[in-house]
Structures are given as structure tokens and as C-alpha cells.
Design a protein around this motif. Sequence first.
Motif, mmCIF file in Angstrom:
data_model
loop_
_atom_site.group_PDB
_atom_site.id
_atom_site.type_symbol
_atom_site.label_atom_id
_atom_site.label_comp_id
_atom_site.label_asym_id
_atom_site.label_seq_id
_atom_site.Cartn_x
_atom_site.Cartn_y
_atom_site.Cartn_z
ATOM 1 N N SER A 138 18.313 -17.146 -39.218
ATOM 2 C CA SER A 138 17.843 -17.945 -38.174
ATOM 3 C C SER A 138 18.662 -17.122 -36.689
ATOM 4 N N ALA A 139 20.092 -17.446 -36.901
ATOM 5 C CA ALA A 139 21.189 -16.884 -35.887
ATOM 6 C C ALA A 139 20.414 -15.555 -35.258
ATOM 7 N N ARG A 140 19.769 -14.715 -35.945
ATOM 8 C CA ARG A 140 19.389 -13.439 -35.930
ATOM 9 C C ARG A 140 17.627 -13.317 -35.238
ATOM 10 N N ALA A 141 17.124 -14.567 -35.755
ATOM 11 C CA ALA A 141 15.797 -14.733 -34.614
ATOM 12 C C ALA A 141 16.000 -15.079 -33.266
ATOM 13 N N THR A 142 17.734 -16.296 -33.219
ATOM 14 C CA THR A 142 17.912 -16.999 -31.795
ATOM 15 C C THR A 142 18.233 -15.854 -31.277
ATOM 16 N N LYS A 143 19.258 -14.723 -31.392
ATOM 17 C CA LYS A 143 19.687 -13.755 -30.694
ATOM 18 C C LYS A 143 18.598 -13.125 -30.688
ATOM 19 N N ARG A 144 17.427 -12.323 -31.067
ATOM 20 C CA ARG A 144 16.423 -11.702 -30.416
ATOM 21 C C ARG A 144 16.077 -12.301 -29.530
ATOM 22 N N ALA A 145 15.621 -13.463 -29.182
ATOM 23 C CA ALA A 145 15.280 -14.451 -29.080
ATOM 24 C C ALA A 145 15.778 -14.738 -27.300
ATOM 25 N N VAL A 146 17.459 -14.693 -27.069
ATOM 26 C CA VAL A 146 18.264 -14.325 -26.126
ATOM 27 C C VAL A 146 17.934 -12.964 -25.538
ATOM 28 N N ASP A 147 18.613 -12.411 -26.098
ATOM 29 C CA ASP A 147 18.123 -11.232 -25.977
ATOM 30 C C ASP A 147 16.901 -10.461 -24.982
ATOM 31 N N ILE A 148 16.003 -11.250 -25.577
ATOM 32 C CA ILE A 148 14.400 -10.722 -25.024
ATOM 33 C C ILE A 148 14.417 -12.029 -23.108
ATOM 34 N N SER A 149 14.436 -12.832 -23.827
ATOM 35 C CA SER A 149 14.814 -13.821 -22.581
ATOM 36 C C SER A 149 15.886 -13.732 -21.525
ATOM 37 N N ARG A 150 16.731 -12.631 -21.364
ATOM 38 C CA ARG A 150 17.779 -12.462 -20.730
ATOM 39 C C ARG A 150 16.863 -11.243 -20.402
ATOM 40 N N GLN A 151 16.842 -10.460 -20.572
ATOM 41 C CA GLN A 151 15.899 -8.953 -19.939
ATOM 42 C C GLN A 151 15.521 -9.786 -18.816
#
Length: 377
Positions: A138-151
Motif C-alpha cells: 500500500s505504501a509503495r502505491a501511495t508514494k507513487r501516487a504522491v510523487d505523480i500528483s505532486r509533480q
Amino acid sequence: MAKEALSATEEAVGICKELADEDFTQHGAKFALMLNNRGAYLADLGQPDLALQAIRDAVEVYRSLPTPDEPGIARALTNLSAHLSDRGDIGDAQAAIEEAMKIRKRLTVRDPSHAPGLTDSLLTLAVMRFRRGNVGGSARATKRAVDISRQMASRNPKTHEPILARALIHYSDDLVSLGMAKPALNVAREAVSVTRRLVRENPNLFEPDFASALSNLAARLGDNGKSGEAFPVISEAVEIRERLASSNPVLHEAALGRSLNNLGTTLWSLKRFSDAEDVHRRALRIRRRLAVDNPSLHEADVAQSLFNLGQVIECLKRPGEARACFREAAELYGRLRRDNPAMTSRYLDAMAPLGQRQLNEDVESICAELRRNLYKK
């Protein structure tokens, strides 16, 4: 508002069906979109079975299109996965979200404007993994979501900051579950900062997100031993959610129950046990009522409230009442853990106050079950 939207969508579904019957190639995708929208409005009105059927119908129509509508079917599959997960149909939910992820990854490579859809699918996948006890996944998926949405938010904050806020809240939950309380607090503070900006610009649209961020921040403050700071934060979240639930209980009561649970826990940490009991009882009443209509979605919340209420009553020197709460919580968690291994630790927590002998017997039973499953593989 949801009733009016559903009524308009029902009319649109009928019109689009007639058009699709005459020329499916030209009008089939629009028919599928209206079915998917119908599912969303039915869910908002507390009709999960009808919502699920509408979304299934949308997916079936999308699959039948002579020319694939990849964004459309990915959106419908993500919605289908979320609804199946809420019902406890984890296998089918995972298959749906994995298919949506593949489509949205492909779309985003070709056109970065599809990144918000990919983020949405990542967060749906993360929730599913979290519920199954796979916190690292779950953390790997949310971290990727955070990185994409932050960009994306750095280029277009108005469009992408709402998605970033949602991803940050999920990521905060994952981090604390991994034992990273301080980083989780920092992430929660960022989520509040983002949603506070959003709610200033459009309070009607973003108040629910702001309340979610506040409730999350209060929990993270408590995890870091800052219950005094948490109290005004969670109080503000409860105030917002009470107002929202009074105008639309179907949409907001579950969230109000979560914030009341956090408020009760904060009061317990501050040793305000009588106040904590009142708040936890109120949260329990809401959650019991919701669980009658949708037990697979709300029974874990009922068990959580029972356990927390038991802890408070124990502090008020009423051991008989406390044991009754712990026993009912353990019964619920015991049943839930059969389909959701993540509930095993909560089950053991609820069993612990009921006596060491019973706890030892259940630990041995769980270990034996794990050994049997291991040998089957």
C-alpha cells in the motif's frame, strides 16, 4: 442534490440506450459513461447493490465497443474495484484494479494528461492492499501516487492539488502503520496545508477533504504523543462533519463516525474518560446503524468502537461492562479475520483483556492456521 443528479442521469441513460440500440458504434461509449455515472450517484444515495450493478453494466458495454474507449473502461474498472472491495470481494476487486492500472499506465506514457487517472487507480489499489494487511505494498502505491500528483500540482495546482491531498492522507496512514510516526505527522501536516488552501477558494466543494485532512492530522499528533495539540484539530473536523452529515447523512455519516472515534481516543489520551465515553458511544451508534445496511463495509468500524469504548469504561472502573465490549469486539474481529488477515492483530488486542488463558489458546490456534496455510503452498 444527488437525487436530482440521479434523476437527470436516469433520463440520460434511457436516451443513450435508445441511441445505442440504433447505432452502437457511435453512441455505445456515451451509454457506458452514463451507466457509470448512474452507479456513482446510486452509491452516494446509499444504494450499493444497484450502484454495483450499474457499474458492472458500464464495464460490459465498454468491453463490447468496436473501437475501445480506454479512458472510459479504466475509469469504470476503478469504480468497479472500489465497490467490490467494499463488499469484501477482494479477488475480483484486485483483478479489476490491475486491469485499470495497465490501461492507465499505457495511456499516461502516451499522454501525461492521463496521470490523474493513474493516481486514482494507484490509491484504489493501495486501499485494497491496506485492507488485506499488505501495508508495504500500500505504501509503495501511495508514494507513487504522491510523487505523480505532486509533480502535476506544481504545474497546475488548481486541478491537481485535490488529488495530491487525498494521496497524502493515504500515505500518512501507511507510514504510521509501518512504524514511521514522525514522517507520517509531517505528511499529515502537508495534507492540511493543501486542503486549507482549497477550502478557502471553494468551501462547498472541499470541506469534506479538509475535514479528512484534519482528522488524519489529529490521529498522527496522537501517535506522536501530542494529544493536547490534537484536541482542537479533531474538534474542528467533528464540527465540519456534523454540519455535513446533518444535510446529507448518507454521504457523510461514516466520516463523522471516524472523526468521533478519533475525538474519543484523543479525550481518552487526555484522561477525560467520561467525555470520551459519551463520544465513543455516539460513534458506536452511528456505526451500528451503518453496519445494518452494509456489514462488510462497516463491521470493522463497529468492532473498533467497541474496543475503544471498552478501554474507556475500564478506566472508569466498570470491568463487567468493559469485558462485554471487548468480547463483542473480539467476536467481530474473529469473524472478519477469516477473509482479512489484517484483522488478526486487532482480534488479539481485543482478546487480551479477556484473560491470558483464552488469549494463549487463540494465539496457538492462529499459529496452527498459519502453518497449515504455509504447507499448502
